[in-house]
Design an enzyme around this catalytic site. Sequence first.
Site: not given
Length: 328
Positions: A38, A107, A174
């Site tokens: 990050h 992100e 998914g």
Amino acid sequence: MTNFGYTLMTEQSGPKELVRHAVSAEERGFDFEVCSDHFSPWLTSQGHAPNAWAVLGAVAHATERVDLYTYVTCPTMRYHPAIVAQQAATVQILSDGRFTLGLGSGENLNEHVVGRGWPTVERRQDMLREAIKIIRELLGGQLVNWRGEYFQVDSARLWDTPDVPVAIGVAMSGAKGVEKFAKLAEHLIAVEPDGELVREWHAARQAANLAGGGRAVGQIPVSWDPDRDAAVKRAHDQFRWFGGGWKVNADLPTPAGFAGATQFVRPEDVADAIPCGPDLDAIVDAVRPYWEAGFTDIALVQIGGETQDRFLSEAARPLLEALRDASG
């Protein structure tokens, strides 16, 4: 056999502390260690964000046994894929073949800092697909020239390549992710105990005649503390963002944004989602859905940088024993 890992969470500890924690976690018996990558903490109360690759280089040198992962690196915006390939090859050499390159589509919190905007999720996944192909070619050691839809590579070659090939894991949530990445990566990475996702992953790899099903690597936060009230307070202060889910968390740009989005989350809401306090059986019960869903590797995140030493010295060994007994 289920493997249990320790998370080097760069958002909540400084670089020297992370290396010390890595050595201690290996000594306590963790099977592997994952390192977040990050540029910014999720919330300002976490307070840290050292460079993950520098930390991993030091950890690779300081440890001897544990497998190491990035969990996860985005190789499309803040880093060019050619640079990620070089970093991965170097860490694999330093670790004597213990490293797995965990990749994801990123992100906004971390990637917007280079001023390239924030693409849609479909575009980010297409960028990741192309990046993985470039990384694979470079890790092969050959001279690479590439002109794709998103990236260009001109006469690039890695001069130091590892004897043990770098395996790649990809974070997904998914069926669309499985469809896009099952043929490009050896391992599945996910942060929810979704058994259907694991089954779809294995089925997709079998349909493509790929050798083995690879690892399914999960992660779960815990807030161990002899004082349950202190554990709940700390989890609420530093980890209330976790409940937002990937679709929300991927798009918020700053710690202030996460603070605003979670301002109405109550301590009891966090305690309902994250095991808090000294009860090791409660932590085992929270982890159980992962191995029941087919995850082979599960990393724990102990919340609070200031709690790591006590967690590792007092709770790690009995917790690992309880987890291994329960998982068979």
